[in-house]
Design an enzyme around this catalytic site. Structure first.
Site, PDB file in Angstrom:
ATOM      1  N   SER A 186      43.536 -24.546 -96.932  1.00 30.25           N
ATOM      2  CA  SER A 186      42.921 -25.845 -96.672  1.00 30.25           C
ATOM      3  C   SER A 186      43.884 -26.954 -97.103  1.00 30.25           C
ATOM      4  CB  SER A 186      41.582 -25.935 -97.392  1.00 30.25           C
ATOM      5  OG  SER A 186      40.826 -27.035 -96.935  1.00 30.25           O
TER       6      SER A 186
ATOM      7  N   ASP B  16      36.212 -20.716 -88.424  1.00 30.12           N
ATOM      8  CA  ASP B  16      36.493 -22.006 -89.061  1.00 30.12           C
ATOM      9  C   ASP B  16      36.239 -23.143 -88.072  1.00 30.12           C
ATOM     10  OD1 ASP B  16      37.500 -24.157 -90.515  1.00 30.12           O
ATOM     11  OD2 ASP B  16      39.217 -23.034 -91.272  1.00 30.12           O
TER      12      ASP B  16
ATOM     13  N   HIS C 281      35.076 -21.987 -92.635  1.00 22.48           N
ATOM     14  CA  HIS C 281      36.283 -22.381 -93.358  1.00 22.48           C
ATOM     15  C   HIS C 281      36.373 -21.726 -94.735  1.00 22.48           C
ATOM     16  CE1 HIS C 281      39.673 -24.877 -94.460  1.00 22.48           C
ATOM     17  NE2 HIS C 281      39.016 -25.397 -95.482  1.00 22.48           N
TER      18      HIS C 281
END
Length: 447
Positions: A153, A364, A393
């Protein structure tokens, strides 16, 4: 050069005390991308393992938006003897990003020029600023080069920047996970919706609130976290987990774990003194009907309540803005950047060591798999791997077995010398985030 300390230079920062065993360094002057200078800039970090004689057996692990330097909290199943991040073979380093409440310079830090906390006046930092700050700490630790940088991320954004912000050859391999070359319009829009939740809380006061859990704009920050949770998971995971079930305390069958108390800040119910005329007898407002009717609502309330006890609103605004500004091509190429032409991106990423492993999560909805495919196509000789997960995610924080297989395979292939040499007889603290236990800054829950 940073100065290594044996104490927290900002002991009044409550949130930093939540992270056990941190070390600290202070950079005398850190010049930011903006041109502003942070004086006496603290950096919080943790390490595991030992440097080898060549001082190059280093893994740099980069945390996500609300993470910390404590890998054993949010990626615990990957850390330890015989695991992906093995301190018997590697010197493992993770530092807290600028703007975070967990110990590095942030809105909670005292400005040495004024003697007051920066609050909303803390200078905006970038992902590149984080890399440069953390490189100062590695220099002070005597690190000569880094074997691999790994992060997911926002941590994946940092991973991409490490070889671009340091001398050629300093970083020898990268594993960016569930990330992108830039923050998309979709990601920026979700972040803006979260920021507006905080701005709209009357207690926000343009960022000049009392910087403690009990003094900050809790309702706004909790609502922002609820919005964020919808981007971190998937429709499938919510339907499978919650369906249309009522909150746990309303279900007939007794359960071993009960729903946490839903005591989020709420507006006062008007009294007879504040409601005019006959409306007093007939008014049935929403304030009395805000308790969750469904388990999914209870889960969001729980996440909001949990978050406001461990994170600061100004810090949240700062880091979401940092993510929005992320673009690896910015200021690095004369070629015009186009969403439909990857020429500029390839030019920039040509400086990254060949053979990167890019990891995607199939469900995601925040950093789409197409974004990781683009990265893999533009990075030199890169490979793309897909995590099979219904958790969206957050799969990169939950699919430990798949991640272990991918990371260990990559590290053993690239750095067999570290595994063939004698292992260090070091232990690692694995006190948190084991399956079945709750994590402070990760996504493992005791539910």
């Amino acid at each position: 050069m940073a100065t290594l300390l044996d104490h927290n230079p900002n002991p009044d920062n409550y949130y930093a005390t939540l992270i056990q065993g941190q070390k600290f360094a202070v950079i005398p002057e850190l010049v930011l991308d903006s041109g502003e200078v942070l004086e006496s800039c603290p950096i919080a970090y943790k390490t595991w393992g030992r440097l080898n004689e060549a001082r190059d057996n280093v893994l740099v692990i980069c945390h996500a938006l609300t993470g910390s330097s404590d890998i054993s909290d949010w990626w615990s199943p990957l850390l330890g003897r015989g695991k992906a991040f093995d301190p018997a073979h590697f010197f493992i380093f993770c530092a807290n990003v600028l703007g975070s409440p967990y110990g590095s310079a942030s809105p909670l830090t005292v400005d040495p020029r004024t003697g007051r906390q920066y609050a909303s006046e803390f200078p905006q930092t970038t992902v590149r600023d984080d890399v440069r700050a953390h490189k100062h700490v590695l220099d002070a630790l005597g690190v000569r080069s880094v074997a691999a940088v790994i992060g997911g991320s926002m941590g994946g954004m940092t991973t991409l920047e490490w070889p671009l912000c340091t001398a050629p050859g300093f970083v020898r391999s990268i594993l960016p996970i569930a990330t992108a070359a830039d923050h998309s319009a979709w990601g920026i829009s979700w972040a803006e919706a979260q920021r507006q939740c905080i701005y709209s809380d009357p207690r926000f006061d343009d960022g000049y609130y009392t910087p403690r859990p009990e003094g900050q704009p809790s309702a706004g920050l909790a609502a922002a976290r609820m919005v964020a949770m919808l981007t971190y998971r998937s429709c499938m995971s919510f339907d499978e987990r919650f369906g249309r079930k009522p909150p746990r305390q309303q279900q007939q069958k007794p359960r071993a774990v009960t729903e946490p108390p839903l005591d989020l800040p709420r507006t006062e119910v008007p009294t007879a003194d504040t409601v005019p005329g006959d409306a007093r007898e007939h008014r049935k407002g929403w304030a009395a009907r805000r308790d969750p009717s469904f388990s999914a609502q209870g889960y969001l309330h729980y996440q909001g309540q949990k978050f406001i006890q461990r994170f600061d609103a100004n810090c949240y605004l700062h880091i979401t803005n940092k993510m929005d500004a992320h673009d690896v091509t910015l200021g690095r190429t004369p070629t015009p950047v186009s969403n439909h032409d990857d020429t500029a991106l390839r030019e920039v990423l040509a400086a990254v060591p060949a053979g990167a492993l890019v990891v995607s999560v199939e469900t995601d909805a925040l950093f789409l798999p197409e974004q990781q495919e683009r990265l893999a196509n533009c990075l030199p000789e890169a490979t793309l791997a897909m995590l099979r997960s219904s958790d969206g995610h957050d799969g990169f924080l939950l699919e430990f077995e798949q991640l272990t297989t991918l990371i260990v395979g990559k590290l053993r292939k690239d750095f067999p010398q570290y595994y063939s040499s004698a292992a260090f007889d070091d232990s690692v603290d694995e006190h948190t985030a084991q399956p079945g236990g709750a994590s402070l800054t990760g996504e493992v829950e005791a539910w």
